[in-house]
Design a protein around this motif. Structure first.
Motif, PDB file in Angstrom:
ATOM      1  N   THR A 170       0.815  -1.282  -0.070  1.00 32.08           N
ATOM      2  CA  THR A 170       0.040  -0.133   0.045  1.00 32.08           C
ATOM      3  C   THR A 170       1.003   1.276  -0.148  1.00 32.08           C
ATOM      4  O   THR A 170       1.977   1.119   0.078  1.00 32.08           O
ATOM      5  N   VAL A 216       2.058   4.266   1.964  1.00 35.15           N
ATOM      6  CA  VAL A 216       2.067   5.031   3.179  1.00 35.15           C
ATOM      7  C   VAL A 216       3.249   6.134   2.939  1.00 35.15           C
ATOM      8  O   VAL A 216       4.564   5.601   2.515  1.00 35.15           O
ATOM      9  N   TRP A 275      -4.291   4.253   5.443  1.00 32.75           N
ATOM     10  CA  TRP A 275      -3.546   3.794   6.139  1.00 32.75           C
ATOM     11  C   TRP A 275      -3.677   4.125   7.527  1.00 32.75           C
ATOM     12  O   TRP A 275      -4.066   5.332   7.962  1.00 32.75           O
TER      13      TRP A 275
END
Length: 207
Positions: A48, A50, A107
Protein backbone atom coordinates in the motif's frame (compact mmCIF):
# COMPACT_ATOMS: atom_id res chain seq x y z
CA UNK A 1 -30.43 12.54 -5.39
CA UNK A 2 -32.77 14.79 -3.39
CA UNK A 3 -31.81 18.40 -2.80
CA UNK A 4 -31.84 18.03 1.00
CA UNK A 5 -28.94 15.56 0.92
CA UNK A 6 -25.46 16.88 1.73
CA UNK A 7 -23.04 17.25 -1.17
CA UNK A 8 -20.92 14.22 -1.90
CA UNK A 9 -17.80 16.42 -1.79
CA UNK A 10 -18.62 17.92 1.61
CA UNK A 11 -16.02 17.14 4.27
CA UNK A 12 -17.80 16.99 7.66
CA UNK A 13 -16.27 15.91 10.94
CA UNK A 14 -17.45 12.33 11.64
CA UNK A 15 -17.35 11.14 15.24
CA UNK A 16 -17.51 7.84 17.13
CA UNK A 17 -16.36 7.11 20.71
CA UNK A 18 -13.29 5.33 19.28
CA UNK A 19 -12.31 7.69 16.46
CA UNK A 20 -12.90 11.07 14.84
CA UNK A 21 -12.52 11.76 11.13
CA UNK A 22 -11.41 15.35 10.59
CA UNK A 23 -10.98 17.16 7.26
CA UNK A 24 -7.36 16.52 6.30
CA UNK A 25 -5.14 19.59 6.73
CA UNK A 26 -1.48 20.61 6.97
CA UNK A 27 -2.02 20.88 10.75
CA UNK A 28 -2.08 17.06 10.88
CA UNK A 29 1.36 16.68 9.28
CA UNK A 30 3.52 16.28 12.40
CA UNK A 31 1.24 13.61 13.87
CA UNK A 32 1.11 11.78 10.54
CA UNK A 33 4.91 11.75 10.28
CA UNK A 34 5.03 9.99 13.65
CA UNK A 35 2.25 7.58 12.64
CA UNK A 36 4.01 6.57 9.42
CA UNK A 37 7.29 6.03 11.28
CA UNK A 38 5.71 3.78 13.90
CA UNK A 39 7.09 0.29 13.45
CA UNK A 40 8.59 1.37 10.12
CA UNK A 41 5.08 1.09 8.65
CA UNK A 42 6.00 3.09 5.56
CA UNK A 43 8.61 0.45 4.66
CA UNK A 44 6.86 -2.73 5.81
CA UNK A 45 3.52 -2.00 4.11
CA UNK A 46 4.96 -2.52 0.62
CA UNK A 47 1.52 -3.41 -0.77
CA UNK A 48 0.00 0.00 0.00
CA UNK A 49 1.02 3.66 -0.08
CA UNK A 50 2.16 5.00 3.28
CA UNK A 51 4.17 8.23 2.96
CA UNK A 52 7.79 8.29 4.06
CA UNK A 53 7.93 9.79 7.59
CA UNK A 54 9.54 12.99 6.40
CA UNK A 55 7.72 16.30 6.97
CA UNK A 56 8.14 17.40 3.35
CA UNK A 57 6.85 14.08 1.99
CA UNK A 58 3.85 13.98 4.32
CA UNK A 59 2.97 17.60 3.59
CA UNK A 60 3.20 16.88 -0.15
CA UNK A 61 0.81 13.94 0.26
CA UNK A 62 -1.62 16.11 2.23
CA UNK A 63 -1.42 18.75 -0.50
CA UNK A 64 -1.98 16.11 -3.19
CA UNK A 65 -5.12 14.84 -1.51
CA UNK A 66 -6.41 18.35 -0.88
CA UNK A 67 -5.79 19.12 -4.55
CA UNK A 68 -7.91 16.12 -5.52
CA UNK A 69 -10.65 17.45 -3.25
CA UNK A 70 -10.48 20.77 -5.06
CA UNK A 71 -10.80 18.97 -8.40
CA UNK A 72 -13.81 16.98 -7.18
CA UNK A 73 -12.32 13.49 -7.22
CA UNK A 74 -11.52 12.81 -3.55
CA UNK A 75 -12.72 13.64 -0.03
CA UNK A 76 -9.79 13.15 2.42
CA UNK A 77 -9.92 12.84 6.19
CA UNK A 78 -7.36 12.49 8.96
CA UNK A 79 -8.02 9.56 11.31
CA UNK A 80 -7.81 11.07 14.81
CA UNK A 81 -7.61 9.07 18.05
CA UNK A 82 -7.10 10.75 21.42
CA UNK A 83 -6.59 14.11 19.73
CA UNK A 84 -3.74 12.81 17.54
CA UNK A 85 -3.83 12.07 13.81
CA UNK A 86 -2.90 8.40 13.33
CA UNK A 87 -3.59 7.93 9.63
CA UNK A 88 -5.56 8.98 6.57
CA UNK A 89 -8.62 7.76 4.69
CA UNK A 90 -10.71 9.01 1.77
CA UNK A 91 -13.73 8.78 -0.44
CA UNK A 92 -12.34 8.40 -3.95
CA UNK A 93 -13.41 7.40 -7.48
CA UNK A 94 -16.48 9.51 -6.76
CA UNK A 95 -19.43 9.21 -9.15
CA UNK A 96 -21.81 11.91 -7.94
CA UNK A 97 -24.43 11.22 -10.61
CA UNK A 98 -25.12 7.58 -9.67
CA UNK A 99 -24.05 8.10 -6.78
CA UNK A 100 -21.31 5.66 -5.76
CA UNK A 101 -17.77 5.92 -4.42
CA UNK A 102 -14.79 4.00 -3.13
CA UNK A 103 -13.43 4.06 0.42
CA UNK A 104 -9.69 3.86 -0.05
CA UNK A 105 -6.18 5.32 0.18
CA UNK A 106 -6.38 4.37 3.86
CA UNK A 107 -3.47 3.76 6.20
CA UNK A 108 -3.21 3.80 9.96
CA UNK A 109 -0.46 3.64 12.60
CA UNK A 110 0.54 0.17 13.77
CA UNK A 111 -0.58 0.93 17.34
CA UNK A 112 -4.17 1.53 16.18
CA UNK A 113 -4.53 -1.67 14.17
CA UNK A 114 -6.69 -4.30 15.82
CA UNK A 115 -8.14 -1.82 18.33
CA UNK A 116 -11.59 -1.39 16.80
CA UNK A 117 -10.68 1.96 15.23
CA UNK A 118 -10.93 0.56 11.70
CA UNK A 119 -14.39 -0.92 12.29
CA UNK A 120 -15.62 2.33 13.87
CA UNK A 121 -14.17 4.41 11.04
CA UNK A 122 -15.78 2.20 8.39
CA UNK A 123 -19.12 2.43 10.21
CA UNK A 124 -18.93 6.24 10.10
CA UNK A 125 -17.97 6.34 6.42
CA UNK A 126 -20.54 3.77 5.33
CA UNK A 127 -23.31 5.49 7.32
CA UNK A 128 -22.53 8.74 5.55
CA UNK A 129 -22.28 7.10 2.13
CA UNK A 130 -25.52 5.14 2.33
CA UNK A 131 -27.72 7.03 4.81
CA UNK A 132 -26.78 10.62 3.98
CA UNK A 133 -25.46 10.55 0.41
CA UNK A 134 -27.79 7.87 -0.91
CA UNK A 135 -25.06 5.80 -2.56
CA UNK A 136 -26.18 2.72 -4.46
CA UNK A 137 -22.83 1.01 -3.80
CA UNK A 138 -19.55 1.54 -1.97
CA UNK A 139 -16.41 -0.02 -3.37
CA UNK A 140 -13.13 -1.15 -1.80
CA UNK A 141 -9.96 -1.97 -3.72
CA UNK A 142 -6.72 -3.46 -2.47
CA UNK A 143 -3.57 -5.23 -3.62
CA UNK A 144 -4.11 -8.94 -4.32
CA UNK A 145 -1.31 -9.74 -1.85
CA UNK A 146 -2.54 -7.43 0.92
CA UNK A 147 -4.13 -10.23 2.93
CA UNK A 148 -4.59 -8.03 6.01
CA UNK A 149 -6.63 -5.51 4.03
CA UNK A 150 -8.59 -8.20 2.21
CA UNK A 151 -9.49 -9.90 5.48
CA UNK A 152 -10.64 -6.58 6.95
CA UNK A 153 -12.78 -5.81 3.89
CA UNK A 154 -14.32 -9.28 3.90
CA UNK A 155 -15.11 -8.97 7.63
CA UNK A 156 -17.19 -5.91 6.75
CA UNK A 157 -19.42 -8.11 4.61
CA UNK A 158 -18.23 -6.74 1.27
CA UNK A 159 -18.49 -9.10 -1.71
CA UNK A 160 -15.63 -9.62 -4.15
CA UNK A 161 -16.46 -8.33 -7.62
CA UNK A 162 -13.28 -9.53 -9.30
CA UNK A 163 -9.56 -9.00 -9.86
CA UNK A 164 -8.11 -6.37 -12.20
CA UNK A 165 -4.91 -8.06 -13.35
CA UNK A 166 -1.80 -5.93 -14.01
CA UNK A 167 -3.98 -2.99 -13.04
CA UNK A 168 -1.48 -0.46 -11.67
CA UNK A 169 2.24 0.16 -11.53
CA UNK A 170 2.91 0.21 -7.79
CA UNK A 171 6.39 0.76 -6.35
CA UNK A 172 8.01 -0.52 -9.51
CA UNK A 173 5.88 -3.65 -10.00
CA UNK A 174 2.52 -4.32 -11.60
CA UNK A 175 -0.25 -4.69 -9.05
CA UNK A 176 -3.24 -7.00 -9.35
CA UNK A 177 -6.16 -5.17 -7.72
CA UNK A 178 -8.98 -6.99 -5.93
CA UNK A 179 -12.31 -5.14 -6.14
CA UNK A 180 -15.03 -5.52 -3.50
CA UNK A 181 -18.33 -3.73 -2.99
CA UNK A 182 -21.25 -3.32 -0.64
CA UNK A 183 -24.63 -2.59 -2.23
CA UNK A 184 -27.28 -0.38 -0.64
CA UNK A 185 -29.56 -3.40 -0.12
CA UNK A 186 -26.72 -5.14 1.77
CA UNK A 187 -25.97 -2.16 4.00
CA UNK A 188 -28.47 -2.94 6.83
CA UNK A 189 -26.85 -6.34 7.44
CA UNK A 190 -23.35 -4.88 7.17
CA UNK A 191 -24.27 -2.18 9.69
CA UNK A 192 -25.58 -4.77 12.15
CA UNK A 193 -22.37 -6.76 11.77
CA UNK A 194 -20.18 -3.73 12.45
CA UNK A 195 -22.27 -2.65 15.42
CA UNK A 196 -22.09 -6.18 16.86
CA UNK A 197 -18.30 -6.27 16.46
CA UNK A 198 -17.93 -2.94 18.20
CA UNK A 199 -20.28 -4.00 20.99
CA UNK A 200 -18.25 -7.19 21.44
CA UNK A 201 -15.08 -5.11 21.60
CA UNK A 202 -16.48 -3.13 24.51
CA UNK A 203 -16.90 -6.42 26.32
CA UNK A 204 -13.84 -8.33 25.15
CA UNK A 205 -11.35 -5.74 23.89
CA UNK A 206 -11.20 -6.55 20.15
CA UNK A 207 -13.06 -5.65 16.93
Amino acid sequence: MSTDRPGILDQPVLTHPLVTLEPLARAHAADLVAAAAEGDLWQRAWYTSVPEPDPAVVEAEIDRRMGLLASGSMVPWAIVVGGRAVGMTTYMHIDAATPRLEIGSTWMAVSQQGTGVNAAMKLLMLERAFDELGCVAVEFRTHLHNRQSRDAIERLGAKQDGVLRSHLLHKGTLRDTVVYSILALEWPAVRLGLEARLAARRGAGTA
